[in-house]
Design a protein around this motif. Structure first.
Motif, PDB file in Angstrom:
ATOM      1  N   UNK A  96     -15.480  14.433  -8.886  1.00  0.00           N
ATOM      2  CA  UNK A  96     -15.769  15.482  -7.920  1.00  0.00           C
ATOM      3  C   UNK A  96     -16.198  16.749  -8.639  1.00  0.00           C
ATOM      4  N   UNK A  97     -16.739  17.695  -7.876  1.00  0.00           N
ATOM      5  CA  UNK A  97     -17.278  18.930  -8.451  1.00  0.00           C
ATOM      6  C   UNK A  97     -16.220  19.713  -9.214  1.00  0.00           C
ATOM      7  N   UNK A  98     -14.976  19.663  -8.770  1.00  0.00           N
ATOM      8  CA  UNK A  98     -13.945  20.433  -9.464  1.00  0.00           C
ATOM      9  C   UNK A  98     -13.509  19.800 -10.776  1.00  0.00           C
ATOM     10  N   UNK A  99     -13.889  18.561 -11.035  1.00  0.00           N
ATOM     11  CA  UNK A  99     -13.587  17.885 -12.301  1.00  0.00           C
ATOM     12  C   UNK A  99     -14.684  16.850 -12.564  1.00  0.00           C
ATOM     13  N   UNK A 100     -15.911  17.298 -12.848  1.00  0.00           N
ATOM     14  CA  UNK A 100     -17.027  16.351 -12.949  1.00  0.00           C
ATOM     15  C   UNK A 100     -16.901  15.323 -14.073  1.00  0.00           C
ATOM     16  N   UNK A 101     -16.138  15.607 -15.103  1.00  0.00           N
ATOM     17  CA  UNK A 101     -16.005  14.671 -16.222  1.00  0.00           C
ATOM     18  C   UNK A 101     -14.836  13.715 -16.056  1.00  0.00           C
ATOM     19  N   UNK A 102     -14.048  13.914 -15.043  1.00  0.00           N
ATOM     20  CA  UNK A 102     -12.873  13.070 -14.815  1.00  0.00           C
ATOM     21  C   UNK A 102     -13.075  12.220 -13.569  1.00  0.00           C
ATOM     22  N   UNK A 103     -12.555  11.022 -13.610  1.00  0.00           N
ATOM     23  CA  UNK A 103     -12.558  10.181 -12.414  1.00  0.00           C
ATOM     24  C   UNK A 103     -11.140  10.127 -11.869  1.00  0.00           C
ATOM     25  N   UNK A 104     -11.048  10.359 -10.581  1.00  0.00           N
ATOM     26  CA  UNK A 104      -9.759  10.286  -9.903  1.00  0.00           C
ATOM     27  C   UNK A 104      -9.729   9.025  -9.058  1.00  0.00           C
ATOM     28  N   UNK A 105      -8.558   8.452  -8.922  1.00  0.00           N
ATOM     29  CA  UNK A 105      -8.407   7.228  -8.147  1.00  0.00           C
ATOM     30  C   UNK A 105      -7.990   7.605  -6.732  1.00  0.00           C
ATOM     31  N   UNK A 106      -8.857   7.311  -5.747  1.00  0.00           N
ATOM     32  CA  UNK A 106      -8.644   7.811  -4.385  1.00  0.00           C
ATOM     33  C   UNK A 106      -8.868   6.719  -3.338  1.00  0.00           C
ATOM     34  N   UNK A 107      -8.398   7.011  -2.118  1.00  0.00           N
ATOM     35  CA  UNK A 107      -8.710   6.205  -0.944  1.00  0.00           C
ATOM     36  C   UNK A 107      -9.655   7.017  -0.068  1.00  0.00           C
ATOM     37  N   UNK A 108     -10.664   6.344   0.462  1.00  0.00           N
ATOM     38  CA  UNK A 108     -11.580   6.945   1.427  1.00  0.00           C
ATOM     39  C   UNK A 108     -11.774   5.947   2.562  1.00  0.00           C
ATOM     40  N   UNK A 109     -12.202   6.438   3.696  1.00  0.00           N
ATOM     41  CA  UNK A 109     -12.472   5.533   4.818  1.00  0.00           C
ATOM     42  C   UNK A 109     -11.232   4.777   5.252  1.00  0.00           C
ATOM     43  N   UNK A 110     -11.395   3.475   5.483  1.00  0.00           N
ATOM     44  CA  UNK A 110     -10.286   2.640   5.941  1.00  0.00           C
ATOM     45  C   UNK A 110      -9.571   1.998   4.753  1.00  0.00           C
ATOM     46  N   UNK A 111      -8.266   1.952   4.843  1.00  0.00           N
ATOM     47  CA  UNK A 111      -7.500   1.224   3.828  1.00  0.00           C
ATOM     48  C   UNK A 111      -6.256   0.652   4.491  1.00  0.00           C
ATOM     49  N   UNK A 112      -5.690  -0.372   3.861  1.00  0.00           N
ATOM     50  CA  UNK A 112      -4.560  -1.088   4.448  1.00  0.00           C
ATOM     51  C   UNK A 112      -3.421  -1.218   3.443  1.00  0.00           C
ATOM     52  N   UNK A 113      -2.221  -1.020   3.924  1.00  0.00           N
ATOM     53  CA  UNK A 113      -1.007  -1.228   3.134  1.00  0.00           C
ATOM     54  C   UNK A 113      -0.257  -2.410   3.739  1.00  0.00           C
ATOM     55  N   UNK A 114       0.574  -3.023   2.940  1.00  0.00           N
ATOM     56  CA  UNK A 114       1.470  -4.060   3.458  1.00  0.00           C
ATOM     57  C   UNK A 114       2.887  -3.697   3.058  1.00  0.00           C
ATOM     58  N   UNK A 115       3.764  -3.740   4.030  1.00  0.00           N
ATOM     59  CA  UNK A 115       5.162  -3.462   3.759  1.00  0.00           C
ATOM     60  C   UNK A 115       5.957  -4.732   4.049  1.00  0.00           C
ATOM     61  N   UNK A 116       6.882  -5.031   3.175  1.00  0.00           N
ATOM     62  CA  UNK A 116       7.706  -6.223   3.332  1.00  0.00           C
ATOM     63  C   UNK A 116       8.947  -5.884   4.168  1.00  0.00           C
ATOM     64  N   UNK A 117       9.149  -6.649   5.237  1.00  0.00           N
ATOM     65  CA  UNK A 117      10.294  -6.442   6.126  1.00  0.00           C
ATOM     66  C   UNK A 117      11.108  -7.727   6.136  1.00  0.00           C
ATOM     67  N   UNK A 118      12.407  -7.577   5.882  1.00  0.00           N
ATOM     68  CA  UNK A 118      13.287  -8.762   5.871  1.00  0.00           C
ATOM     69  C   UNK A 118      14.540  -8.477   6.703  1.00  0.00           C
ATOM     70  N   UNK A 119      14.611  -9.066   7.882  1.00  0.00           N
ATOM     71  CA  UNK A 119      15.835  -8.907   8.678  1.00  0.00           C
ATOM     72  C   UNK A 119      16.927  -9.827   8.124  1.00  0.00           C
ATOM     73  N   UNK A 120      18.118  -9.319   8.074  1.00  0.00           N
ATOM     74  CA  UNK A 120      19.230 -10.168   7.638  1.00  0.00           C
ATOM     75  C   UNK A 120      19.521 -11.203   8.721  1.00  0.00           C
ATOM     76  N   UNK A 121      20.267 -12.221   8.374  1.00  0.00           N
ATOM     77  CA  UNK A 121      20.603 -13.257   9.363  1.00  0.00           C
ATOM     78  C   UNK A 121      21.475 -12.701  10.484  1.00  0.00           C
ATOM     79  N   UNK A 122      22.118 -11.562  10.244  1.00  0.00           N
ATOM     80  CA  UNK A 122      23.022 -10.985  11.247  1.00  0.00           C
ATOM     81  C   UNK A 122      22.295 -10.174  12.319  1.00  0.00           C
ATOM     82  N   UNK A 123      21.002  -9.908  12.152  1.00  0.00           N
ATOM     83  CA  UNK A 123      20.251  -9.114  13.133  1.00  0.00           C
ATOM     84  C   UNK A 123      20.066  -9.919  14.412  1.00  0.00           C
TER      85      UNK A 123
END
Length: 177
Positions: A96-123
């Motif tokens: 980006x203009x504020x750091x033209x020599x550096x690359x930053x790792x970013x998300x743009x547009x659409x992105x997806x996360x996955x979260x692991x959910x584990x209900x105990x047997x008692x639920x």
């Protein structure tokens, strides 16, 4: 060079805090999550979809600078439902203009996360609402803004687990031939 980039980022952040913080609208939104059915005692991934407003980007979960705030998901759950790890997508390396020599790792547009959910047997089987926050730092091509938190929620349906396998009763040695 890293010190110069870090100093620039800090100055940009400070100016953004002073000028834009009160009027900054959320830059990230969450799409409705699909209802996922999870069996008692078993973990299952739940996909969560997000969108970054055009013209902005947010730091990935692993930004390349220690001075940038990573995107992170935190979810609160009842005591009988265990929230496991979150799988984050790889970000895009961009400069980006504020750091033209550096690359930053970013998300743009659409992105997806996955979260692991584990209900105990008692639920008890049924529908449960999971709530949490997505913490992120948004930037545009010239400035980074103060971190924000997007409240999120999604539903999971807990299904009954199959009964535990029973051990075979002791058998007579005469029954096997």
């Amino acid at each position: 060079m890293k010190l110069m980039v870090a100093s620039s980022l800090v100055l940009l952040l400070a100016s953004a805090v002073a000028q834009d913080a009160p009027t900054m609208k959320p830059v990230v939104s969450m799409a409705p999550a699909p209802l996922v059915t999870i069996t008692q005692g078993k973990a299952s991934p739940v996909p969560l979809s997000f969108r970054v407003t055009r013209g902005y980007h947010i730091n990935s979960n692993k930004p390349k600078s220690e001075f940038l705030i990573p995107t992170a998901l935190k979810i609160s759950a009842t005591t009988d439902i265990v929230i496991g790890g979150t799988t984050y997508p790889d970000g895009r390396d961009m400069s980006f203009a504020f750091a033209p020599d550096e690359k930053l790792n970013v998300y743009t547009g659409d992105f997806e996360l996955e979260v692991s959910v584990r209900p105990l047997r008692s639920v008890q089987p049924g529908k449960y609402v999971m709530r949490g926050n997505l913490k992120y730092q948004a930037c545009d091509n010239s400035a980074c803004y103060p971190p924000q938190q997007l409240p999120i929620s999604f539903d999971v349906r807990i299904g009954k687990a199959a009964p535990a396998a029973r051990k075979n009763p002791a058998q007579s040695p005469h029954s096997h031939k």
